[in-house]
Scaffold this motif. Structure first.
Motif, PDB file in Angstrom:
ATOM      1  N   GLY A   1      78.830 110.415  71.911  1.00 31.67           N
ATOM      2  CA  GLY A   1      79.828 110.764  72.413  1.00 31.67           C
ATOM      3  C   GLY A   1      80.889 111.594  71.507  1.00 31.67           C
ATOM      4  N   MET A   2      81.684 112.303  72.279  1.00 30.84           N
ATOM      5  CA  MET A   2      82.729 113.087  71.509  1.00 30.84           C
ATOM      6  C   MET A   2      84.294 112.526  71.344  1.00 30.84           C
ATOM      7  N   SER A   3      84.256 111.569  72.001  1.00 30.26           N
ATOM      8  CA  SER A   3      85.634 110.741  72.200  1.00 30.26           C
ATOM      9  C   SER A   3      86.344 110.774  70.909  1.00 30.26           C
ATOM     10  N   GLY A   4      85.831 110.284  69.705  1.00 30.45           N
ATOM     11  CA  GLY A   4      86.475 110.250  68.497  1.00 30.45           C
ATOM     12  C   GLY A   4      87.167 111.723  67.932  1.00 30.45           C
ATOM     13  N   ALA A   5      85.990 112.714  68.180  1.00 30.32           N
ATOM     14  CA  ALA A   5      86.695 113.866  67.889  1.00 30.32           C
ATOM     15  C   ALA A   5      87.645 114.448  68.670  1.00 30.32           C
ATOM     16  N   LEU A   6      87.889 114.046  69.804  1.00 29.72           N
ATOM     17  CA  LEU A   6      88.678 114.374  70.781  1.00 29.72           C
ATOM     18  C   LEU A   6      89.995 113.985  70.439  1.00 29.72           C
ATOM     19  N   TYR A   7      90.104 112.431  70.237  1.00 28.89           N
ATOM     20  CA  TYR A   7      91.458 112.071  69.620  1.00 28.89           C
ATOM     21  C   TYR A   7      91.879 112.705  68.478  1.00 28.89           C
ATOM     22  N   GLY A   8      90.904 113.115  67.386  1.00 21.65           N
ATOM     23  CA  GLY A   8      91.317 113.948  66.259  1.00 21.65           C
ATOM     24  C   GLY A   8      91.808 115.193  66.616  1.00 21.65           C
ATOM     25  N   LEU A   9      91.280 115.927  67.696  1.00 21.69           N
ATOM     26  CA  LEU A   9      91.822 117.092  68.208  1.00 21.69           C
ATOM     27  C   LEU A   9      93.346 116.998  68.874  1.00 21.69           C
TER      28      LEU A   9
ATOM     29  N   ILE B   1      92.927 109.666  62.600  1.00 20.43           N
ATOM     30  CA  ILE B   1      93.436 109.898  61.353  1.00 20.43           C
ATOM     31  C   ILE B   1      92.886 111.106  60.578  1.00 20.43           C
ATOM     32  N   GLN B   2      91.713 111.479  60.917  1.00 20.15           N
ATOM     33  CA  GLN B   2      91.261 112.705  60.467  1.00 20.15           C
ATOM     34  C   GLN B   2      92.245 113.996  61.091  1.00 20.15           C
ATOM     35  N   GLY B   3      92.332 113.669  62.392  1.00 16.73           N
ATOM     36  CA  GLY B   3      93.192 114.926  62.977  1.00 16.73           C
ATOM     37  C   GLY B   3      94.583 114.772  62.158  1.00 16.73           C
ATOM     38  N   LEU B   4      95.346 113.717  62.067  1.00 17.27           N
ATOM     39  CA  LEU B   4      96.454 113.949  61.716  1.00 17.27           C
ATOM     40  C   LEU B   4      96.520 114.611  60.339  1.00 17.27           C
TER      41      LEU B   4
END
Length: 206
Positions: free
Chosen positions: A110-118, A175-178
């Motif tokens: 899944g890509m949900s983690g990356a989407l939250y980052g975006l 956190i990575q997105g922040l």
């Protein structure tokens, strides 16, 4: 129409890949999912490919809805080349973060983690441009991510989804997105011509 296909080239391509993999090539899931033992054995493509495969149709459509919501909201913030860099960094960063910081996790898709980052990255970037409404979105998304850490995830939702939600992926991505939104050069950000920008300007004193 041509401008639409150009601006939304990345979500269009990602959507086609995910749909093909879930409907036409489901047998590739096991080859593309994150598998800790396989990564430790040198199958490093699994640090990228888990973003493209999912638990099932519902999981796929849910992630694609999140993808399109995010891009529709923030598409004008970056050029396509910069969006491509963001997607690459967050896709790889999220899976690598799970590999390093969640040693109990054996499999993931899944890509949900990356989407939250975006979402986090774009909201922070817009805050830097003075669009205060994005701060409210950031708070809402943060609450959505961290509240389940205290009250737990609904088992009925996991059953509906077809597997357990990996909340650590959402936290790592957020956190990575922040960080990405904070460190990205301001000169490469575009102030969006959107309802958020209009609302922000309308609230300024005359």
């Amino acid at each position: 129409m041509r401008n639409f296909f150009y601006r939304y080239a990345i979500p269009l391509i990602l959507s086609h890949i995910c749909i093909i993999l879930i409907f036409a090539l489901p047998q590739l899931n096991s080859w593309m999912e994150y598998n800790r033992s396989a990564v430790n054995s040198g199958e490093f493509w699994r640090l990228v490919t888990p973003n493209f495969v999912h638990l099932g149709v519902r999981h796929t459509l849910l992630n694609l809805a999140g993808l399109w919501f995010t891009m529709a909201l923030f598409i004008n913030l970056l050029k396509n080349t910069d969006w491509l860099i963001w997607f690459t960094l967050l896709f790889v960063g999220n899976i690598l973060g799970l590999h390093l910081w969640v040693p109990s996790l054996e499999q993931y898709v899944g890509m949900s983690g990356a989407l939250y980052g975006l979402i986090a990255g774009a909201a922070v970037a817009e805050l830097r441009l003075g669009i205060k409404l994005s701060g409210l979105l950031l708070i809402i998304v943060g609450l959505k991510i961290f509240i389940p850490q205290f009250i737990g995830e609904e088992s009925s939702y996991n059953e509906w989804l077809g597997g357990n939600v990996i909340e650590e992926a959402h936290i790592i991505g957020f956190i990575q997105g922040l960080i990405l939104g904070l460190v990205w050069p301001k000169s490469r950000l575009n102030k969006p011509n959107s309802i958020k920008a209009k609302l922000n300007n309308d609230n300024k004193p005359a």
